[in-house]
Design a protein around this motif. Structure first.
Motif, short mmCIF file in Angstrom:
data_model
loop_
_atom_site.label_atom_id
_atom_site.label_comp_id
_atom_site.label_asym_id
_atom_site.label_seq_id
_atom_site.Cartn_x
_atom_site.Cartn_y
_atom_site.Cartn_z
N TYR A 109 94.75 61.13 31.09
CA TYR A 109 94.37 62.26 32.57
C TYR A 109 95.96 62.83 32.41
CZ TYR A 109 93.70 64.02 36.91
OH TYR A 109 93.69 64.87 38.12
N GLU A 110 95.94 64.17 32.64
CA GLU A 110 97.28 64.78 32.76
C GLU A 110 97.35 65.83 34.07
OE1 GLU A 110 98.15 65.57 27.94
OE2 GLU A 110 97.62 67.34 29.24
N SER A 111 98.37 65.33 34.85
CA SER A 111 98.53 66.06 36.19
C SER A 111 99.71 67.13 35.90
CB SER A 111 98.99 64.67 37.27
OG SER A 111 99.17 65.43 38.38
N ASN A 112 99.37 68.30 36.38
CA ASN A 112 100.11 69.51 36.27
C ASN A 112 101.27 69.28 37.45
OD1 ASN A 112 100.65 72.58 37.03
ND2 ASN A 112 100.49 72.21 35.02
N THR A 113 102.50 69.54 36.88
CA THR A 113 103.66 69.49 37.47
C THR A 113 103.78 70.70 38.68
OG1 THR A 113 105.13 70.95 35.96
CG2 THR A 113 104.85 68.42 35.82
N GLY A 124 103.70 60.34 29.03
CA GLY A 124 104.55 61.24 28.77
C GLY A 124 104.42 62.62 29.38
N TYR A 125 104.98 63.69 28.79
CA TYR A 125 105.04 65.06 29.33
C TYR A 125 104.66 65.99 28.09
CZ TYR A 125 107.04 69.19 31.67
OH TYR A 125 106.95 70.38 32.29
N SER A 172 99.89 80.17 32.85
CA SER A 172 101.16 79.55 32.52
C SER A 172 101.06 77.95 33.41
CB SER A 172 102.32 80.25 33.11
OG SER A 172 103.56 79.56 33.22
N ASN A 173 101.31 77.00 32.91
CA ASN A 173 101.14 75.86 33.43
C ASN A 173 102.17 74.94 33.79
OD1 ASN A 173 101.19 74.78 30.96
ND2 ASN A 173 99.59 73.62 31.04
N GLY A 174 103.47 75.25 32.95
CA GLY A 174 104.67 74.56 33.17
C GLY A 174 104.41 73.10 32.60
N GLY A 175 103.69 72.42 32.19
CA GLY A 175 103.59 71.19 31.71
C GLY A 175 102.94 70.05 32.61
N ASN A 176 102.39 69.24 31.76
CA ASN A 176 101.67 68.10 32.47
C ASN A 176 102.18 66.74 32.46
OD1 ASN A 176 99.94 70.51 32.13
ND2 ASN A 176 98.29 68.90 33.21
#
Length: 229
Positions: free
Chosen positions: A98-102, A205-206, A216-220
């Motif tokens: 699962y990845e949560s957007n910053t 991780g990132y 544009s999502n800026g990373g998760n």
């Protein structure tokens, strides 16, 4: 969810610290000798065998032993390994996460990775992977990353922390595989031996996904589990 990710990161670092220090078996003999290593065989009320850091194996009768304990691993014991690290050869790694957007904004996503790798040594592997990313609030966004996966394991033990790096390029699944952009995903994890042929991985991780379009999502921040065999 982000609070859970940070708590998980704390737990992960705690496990890594534990795995790096570890515990070893220590036998105290009645003659004053102290032997450190790993007990590899024990016959109740009769005898035991211990393997030391230099791979020597010693056998003692129980009536020779004052006591035996588990103690924290230290430098005096040498670079002892339990011999349960990863073996040289081809492996397959399947991962779910699962990845949560910053930046928030409903850009959280589920991920899946399938990686074919070669274990060069107990401490290093290299492979190629194919992934899938599904955005929970934007089901029309389905991405397919293709990447190189590198992992460095910090010990040759049944519990081993590792550092991973995945670098690749991503394509749209639902837009005739148009280009999305560069994907980079550094991670920290810990590997557990669960059987003679399989290990479980837990990682934090990132993942940064660049978009060449207007998105544009800026990373998760990512939290994942996987199986290696």
């Amino acid at each position: 969810m982000k609070k859970l990710l940070f708590v998980s990161l704390f737990v992960l670092f705690s496990l890594i610290s534990y795995a790096q220090s570890g515990y070893i078996d220590v036998i105290y003999l009645k003659n004053g000798t102290i032997v450190k290593g790993m007990i590899i065989e024990m016959i109740p009320n009769k005898s035991l065998k211990i393997k030391t850091a230099d791979e020597s194996v010693f056998s003692y009768e129980i009536n020779e032993v004052e006591k035996f304990t588990k103690e924290p691993f230290d430098e005096e014991a040498g670079s002892f390994s339990d011999g349960a690290g990863l073996k040289k050869g081809y492996t397959f790694i399947g991962e779910l996460g699962y990845e949560s957007n910053t930046k928030g904004g409903g850009m959280d996503r589920l991920r899946f990775n399938a990686i074919n790798a070669y274990q060069i040594s107990p401490f290093f592997s290299a492979g190629v992977g194919l992934g899938f990313r599904y955005y929970l609030d934007f089901p029309e966004m389905r991405l397919l990353p293709v990447f190189v996966d590198l992992r460095a394991y910090l010990s040759d033990r049944s519990i081993a922390p590792y550092f991973g790096m995945s670098v690749g390029y991503t394509f749209w699944v639902n837009r005739e595989f148009e280009q999305v952009g560069l994907m980079v995903n550094p991670s920290l994890g810990i590997s557990f031996k669960v059987s003679e042929v399989a290990r479980m991985h837990v990682s934090m991780g990132y993942e940064n996904q660049s978009f060449i379009s207007y998105y544009s999502n800026g990373g998760n921040l990512s939290l994942g589990v996987g199986i290696l065999f």
